[in-house]
Write a protein that holds these residues in place. Structure first.
Motif, short mmCIF file in Angstrom:
data_model
loop_
_atom_site.label_atom_id
_atom_site.label_comp_id
_atom_site.label_asym_id
_atom_site.label_seq_id
_atom_site.Cartn_x
_atom_site.Cartn_y
_atom_site.Cartn_z
N HIS A 267 27.40 -62.13 47.06
CA HIS A 267 27.30 -63.43 47.73
C HIS A 267 26.72 -63.33 49.14
N PHE A 268 26.99 -62.21 49.84
CA PHE A 268 26.59 -62.08 51.23
C PHE A 268 25.54 -60.98 51.40
N ALA A 269 24.67 -61.13 52.39
CA ALA A 269 23.85 -60.02 52.85
C ALA A 269 24.70 -59.18 53.80
N VAL A 270 24.86 -57.90 53.51
CA VAL A 270 25.73 -57.04 54.30
C VAL A 270 24.97 -55.77 54.69
N GLY A 271 25.37 -55.18 55.83
CA GLY A 271 24.77 -53.92 56.23
C GLY A 271 23.52 -54.09 57.07
N PRO A 272 22.76 -53.00 57.26
CA PRO A 272 21.66 -52.99 58.23
C PRO A 272 20.27 -53.23 57.65
N ASP A 273 20.13 -53.27 56.31
CA ASP A 273 18.80 -53.29 55.71
C ASP A 273 18.13 -54.66 55.90
N PRO A 274 17.07 -54.74 56.69
CA PRO A 274 16.41 -56.03 56.91
C PRO A 274 15.92 -56.68 55.62
N GLU A 275 15.48 -55.86 54.66
CA GLU A 275 14.96 -56.42 53.42
C GLU A 275 16.06 -57.15 52.64
N GLN A 276 17.27 -56.60 52.67
CA GLN A 276 18.36 -57.28 52.00
C GLN A 276 18.64 -58.64 52.65
N HIS A 277 18.64 -58.68 53.97
CA HIS A 277 18.87 -59.94 54.67
C HIS A 277 17.75 -60.93 54.37
N LEU A 278 16.51 -60.47 54.44
CA LEU A 278 15.39 -61.36 54.19
C LEU A 278 15.40 -61.91 52.77
N GLU A 279 15.73 -61.06 51.80
CA GLU A 279 15.79 -61.52 50.41
C GLU A 279 16.87 -62.59 50.25
N HIS A 280 18.01 -62.38 50.91
CA HIS A 280 19.10 -63.34 50.84
C HIS A 280 18.70 -64.68 51.47
N LEU A 281 18.10 -64.63 52.64
CA LEU A 281 17.73 -65.86 53.35
C LEU A 281 16.58 -66.58 52.67
N GLN A 282 15.69 -65.82 52.03
CA GLN A 282 14.53 -66.43 51.38
C GLN A 282 14.94 -67.40 50.28
N GLN A 283 16.13 -67.19 49.70
CA GLN A 283 16.61 -68.12 48.67
C GLN A 283 16.69 -69.55 49.22
N TYR A 284 17.11 -69.66 50.46
CA TYR A 284 17.24 -70.98 51.08
C TYR A 284 15.87 -71.57 51.39
N VAL A 285 14.97 -70.72 51.85
CA VAL A 285 13.61 -71.18 52.11
C VAL A 285 12.98 -71.67 50.82
N ASP A 286 13.13 -70.90 49.75
CA ASP A 286 12.55 -71.27 48.46
C ASP A 286 13.18 -72.54 47.89
N THR A 306 19.80 -58.08 67.95
CA THR A 306 18.64 -57.22 68.15
C THR A 306 17.78 -57.16 66.89
N THR A 307 18.42 -56.93 65.74
CA THR A 307 17.69 -56.83 64.48
C THR A 307 17.03 -58.15 64.12
N TYR A 308 17.76 -59.23 64.28
CA TYR A 308 17.19 -60.53 63.91
C TYR A 308 16.04 -60.92 64.84
N ALA A 309 16.16 -60.63 66.11
CA ALA A 309 15.08 -60.97 67.05
C ALA A 309 13.81 -60.17 66.74
N LYS A 310 13.98 -58.89 66.40
CA LYS A 310 12.82 -58.02 66.22
C LYS A 310 12.24 -58.08 64.82
N GLU A 311 13.09 -58.23 63.79
CA GLU A 311 12.62 -58.04 62.42
C GLU A 311 12.80 -59.25 61.52
N ILE A 312 13.95 -59.94 61.59
CA ILE A 312 14.25 -60.97 60.60
C ILE A 312 13.56 -62.28 60.95
N LEU A 313 13.75 -62.76 62.18
CA LEU A 313 13.17 -64.06 62.53
C LEU A 313 11.65 -64.07 62.42
N PRO A 314 10.94 -63.06 62.94
CA PRO A 314 9.48 -63.09 62.77
C PRO A 314 9.04 -63.08 61.32
N ALA A 315 9.76 -62.35 60.49
CA ALA A 315 9.39 -62.28 59.08
C ALA A 315 9.64 -63.60 58.37
#
Length: 317
Positions: A267-286, A306-315
């Motif tokens: 149900h949740f994106a957990v841990g440090p992997d940006p790809e896991q977070h992006l895949e989880h959030l992309q469901q809402y975008v889609d 830090t991670t969201y500013a550098k990697e998640i939000l731009p992606a």
């Protein structure tokens, strides 16, 4: 393009922490704020429940970001005339950057004064009457209202924003979503459900904004992120009407014992992997949301921002 905001969880953090997170979110590049409105947390481990209108006043002095309540129940615990005044003041404090997100509520918060908790259809009727009353009061007229559920006698709000406060309606099923399309200026949800969003748009919502909230648990180790998500927010996985009908935090804690860690992992994106977070959030975008609000569950806010500013939000953008 989806606008990315930050979700402030009043159930989990005190007012000073919420204001600090809002400032950090703005610095990290988040564009908006959602703030939840609860009398009780869902269960004791979450451990907080500040009065949202006090928090909003502090936010208005601490950030320049727009704020939406996600969501306020204007039907039982607080009379809609009082919510109308609170929302008008919030909009003035925020220079018009305020949206009143409303919903039909949960027994968890609304039973506290001893009122009967109505059936779902009645709750939606109460919500519709409450929204109509709030809009009348936001016009600045002296209002007397003798409705099915509410009485107001010669009441006028003097402190008003220049423009009426937009009112967005939450909905987690087709009836509430259709009501949101018919009476709302926008729609709030917490699930990446394309069918419900399509229902909103096709039954009168059109191109009105759709907001969605999502929780993640960023941590340097996946198991730590999972433990935080499961311990604090496994209540998100309870099925059916339980979230609306259970009356006490202790009841949610008992029900959460039926949710296993693997269900939380899915149900949740957990841990440090940006790809896991992006895949989880992309469901809402889609699914078609216009504004996506992200809540960090775990304690590592430095790593999250830090991670969201550098990697998640731009992606995402």
């Amino acid at each position: 393009m989806v606008s990315i905001g930050y979700f402030l969880a009043s159930e989990q953090f005190g007012p000073a922490d919420l204001v600090d997170q809002a400032k950090r979110a703005e610095q990290a590049g988040f564009e908006r704020l959602w703030v939840s409105d609860h009398f009780h947390p869902w269960h004791d481990a979450q451990g907080q429940s500040p009065f949202v209108w006090g928090t909003i006043g502090a936010l208005s002095q601490a950030t320049g970001l727009p704020v939406t309540t996600a969501v306020t129940c204007p039907t039982v615990r607080i009379h809609p005339a009082i919510i109308a005044q609170a929302a008008a003041t919030a909009a003035v404090q925020l220079g018009g950057r305020f949206v009143l997100g409303v919903g039909s509520g949960e027994a968890l918060n609304e039973h506290i004064l001893g009122d009967r908790w109505p059936d779902p259809a009645i709750r939606l009727d109460m919500l519709e009457e409450a929204v109509q009353l709030i809009r009348r009061m936001h016009r600045g007229d002296t209002v007397s209202h003798h409705g099915t559920y509410y009485e107001v006698q010669e009441a006028r709000i003097y402190t008003l924003p220049e423009q009426p406060v937009p009112i967005y309606i939450s909905g987690f099923g087709p009836q509430a979503t259709t009501l949101a399309a018919r009476i709302g200026d926008g729609y709030c949800t917490v699930v990446p459900d394309r069918e419900l969003i399509d229902t909103f748009r096709s039954t009168g919502g059109g191109d009105k904004p759709v907001q969605a909230g999502v929780k993640v648990s960023w941590a340097e180790q996946e198991n730590i992120g999972l433990d935080s998500a499961h311990r604090l927010w496994a209540n998100d996985l309870l099925p059916g009407q339980l979230a609306q009908t259970l009356p006490r935090p202790a009841d949610f804690e008992a029900a959460m014992s039926l949710i296993d860690h693997e269900s939380s992992r899915q149900h949740f994106a957990v841990g440090p992997d940006p790809e896991q977070h992006l895949e989880h959030l992309q469901q809402y975008v889609d699914a078609g949301v216009d504004e996506l609000y992200i809540q960090q569950i775990g304690p590592d806010l430095d790593g999250f921002f830090t991670t969201y500013a550098k990697e998640i939000l731009p992606a995402l953008r």
